[in-house]
Scaffold this active site. Structure first.
Site, PDB file in Angstrom:
ATOM      1  N   ARG A   1      46.213   6.101  -4.945  1.00 40.32           N
ATOM      2  CA  ARG A   1      45.350   5.343  -5.854  1.00 40.32           C
ATOM      3  C   ARG A   1      45.445   5.804  -7.307  1.00 40.32           C
ATOM      4  O   ARG A   1      44.464   5.806  -8.045  1.00 40.32           O
ATOM      5  CB  ARG A   1      43.887   5.414  -5.380  1.00 40.32           C
ATOM      6  CG  ARG A   1      43.639   4.854  -4.000  1.00 40.32           C
ATOM      7  CD  ARG A   1      44.024   3.378  -3.887  1.00 40.32           C
ATOM      8  NE  ARG A   1      43.813   2.910  -2.525  1.00 40.32           N
ATOM      9  CZ  ARG A   1      44.726   2.941  -1.558  1.00 40.32           C
ATOM     10  NH1 ARG A   1      45.942   3.399  -1.826  1.00 40.32           N
ATOM     11  NH2 ARG A   1      44.449   2.522  -0.350  1.00 40.32           N
TER      12      ARG A   1
ATOM     13  N   SER B   1      36.720  -1.118  -2.337  1.00 40.31           N
ATOM     14  CA  SER B   1      36.268   0.219  -1.944  1.00 40.31           C
ATOM     15  C   SER B   1      35.849   0.981  -3.199  1.00 40.31           C
ATOM     16  O   SER B   1      36.682   1.235  -4.073  1.00 40.31           O
ATOM     17  CB  SER B   1      37.382   0.967  -1.214  1.00 40.31           C
ATOM     18  OG  SER B   1      37.720   0.303  -0.013  1.00 40.31           O
TER      19      SER B   1
ATOM     20  N   GLU C   1      36.612   4.839  -7.411  1.00 40.87           N
ATOM     21  CA  GLU C   1      37.923   4.227  -7.632  1.00 40.87           C
ATOM     22  C   GLU C   1      37.972   3.301  -8.844  1.00 40.87           C
ATOM     23  O   GLU C   1      38.991   3.236  -9.523  1.00 40.87           O
ATOM     24  CB  GLU C   1      38.343   3.452  -6.372  1.00 40.87           C
ATOM     25  CG  GLU C   1      39.746   2.896  -6.445  1.00 40.87           C
ATOM     26  CD  GLU C   1      40.235   2.378  -5.115  1.00 40.87           C
ATOM     27  OE1 GLU C   1      41.117   1.494  -5.111  1.00 40.87           O
ATOM     28  OE2 GLU C   1      39.740   2.849  -4.069  1.00 40.87           O
TER      29      GLU C   1
END
Length: 351
Positions: A161, A238, A343
């Site tokens: 990520r 998420s 995130e």
């Protein structure tokens, strides 16, 4: 030029006004808009699909440049097929287009909201596949130098990520190129839940079209496919990444978690190189945050389908979202000693 609020441009439907919003329908228009802002000393916020942004209720005192460029083309390089798409191409539309044209490679990334340009920035991943697995090259506009150039994947520092394009605005993705697979066949299935849904074993392949359908069904069951009639999809996906625990600390962390949940409870854990990856969703649930928390009537809640998504039920504010995110983050850390990392990208706000 228009002046809607930024909430109209994000999947969370949150964010205050901008001074100006400009649409860039081509790479040339994007470069022109950025150059004009830079020459004038105007602050710039570049938005694609707005699926990974948390913008303050106060908004952004500058120019929002929204990328809507939409060209894409297939090609072949040394016998290998690829597709190249503008940064503004809707991501799931690109995946659907590759599958419909008889190619595999991107099908496990079906249903992910947002634009193509954002995918290499955070090395988007799902169901055992990451952008790093398929990335051919990225065209980047260097604002200080005023240059467009193609960058190879190994120059981007891609990892879980993350890339070296994230959390910076001096290098803007304008086009992205991906390797594909001939024969409409998927890559070997690397995610147990998906393989089971397809009636296959991990490591086997399947028709890309079938994999895409299965991924979309799984994502819908978790509220992870945009649906205007479903507030569970009014999210940034998420909200927290799965925590990576260093090899040196992993045994102690697992032992601490086991003390809390009991020795007979299986702790989801996955190798990440030499380190260990834990499940953020599992930790959230074990810390007492259930689906739909804090309950009906709350303007911002955990999704009723997936505890990793923080959702705006239609009347929420960014302040509400941040308050819930802090509660969840701090609750997990207090219970297990593991600090969750958000995130999304935050604009004029922070946890």
């Amino acid at each position: 030029m228009t002046s809607p609020t930024i909430a109209d441009l994000t999947t969370l439907h949150l964010g205050g006004p901008a001074r100006t919003i400009v649409e860039a329908s081509s790479t040339a228009a994007l470069v022109e808009a950025l150059t004009a802002c830079d020459d004038a000393g105007t602050r710039v916020l570049v938005i694609g699909g707005g699926s990974n942004l948390v913008v303050a209720d106060e908004g952004f005192d500058g120019t929002v440049v929204r990328i809507t460029s939409a060209e894409l083309a297939f090609g072949v390089d040394d016998g290998r097929p690829f597709v190249t798409a503008d940064a503004g191409v809707e991501w799931d539309g690109l995946v659907a287009h590759t599958v419909a044209n008889g190619f595999g490679g991107l099908e496990c990334l079906s249903g992910i909201p947002g634009s193509t340009g954002a995918t290499p920035v955070q090395n988007v991943g799902a169901y055992g596949v990451e952008i790093a697995d398929t990335l051919r090259s990225v065209q980047v506009y260097d604002r200080p130098g005023g240059r467009l150039s193609w960058v190879a994947p190994d120059a981007l520092g891609l990892r879980y990520r993350h890339s070296n394009l994230k959390h910076r605005d001096d290098r803007i993705v304008t086009r992205v190129s991906f390797w594909l697979r001939n024969g409409a066949v998927s890559a070997p299935l690397a995610y147990r839940e998906l393989a089971r849904a397809l009636g296959r074993d991990e490591g086997q392949t399947a028709e890309a079209e079938h994999v895409r359908s299965a991924v979309l069904a799984l994502r819908r069951s978790k509220g992870m496919v945009l649906d205007a009639d479903d507030p569970d999809t009014f999210s940034a996906g998420s909200f927290f990444t799965n925590p990576i625990i260093s090899a040196a600390e992993s045994a102690a962390v697992i032992a601490q978690i086991a003390v809390v949940v009991g020795p007979d409870v299986t702790i989801p854990q996955f190798p990440s190189g030499a380190d260990l990856k834990l499940s953020a969703g599992w930790l959230i649930e074990q810390a007492g945050f259930t689906r739909g928390y804090p309950g009906a009537g709350a303007p911002v809640r955990l999704s009723t389908k997936h505890t990793l998504a923080l959702t705006n039920r239609g009347t929420g504010t960014t302040a509400d979202l941040l308050a819930l995110a802090r509660e969840v983050r701090d609750g997990v850390e207090a219970r297990f000693g593991v600090r969750l990392i958000p995130e999304p990208v935050f604009v004029n706000c922070r946890l």
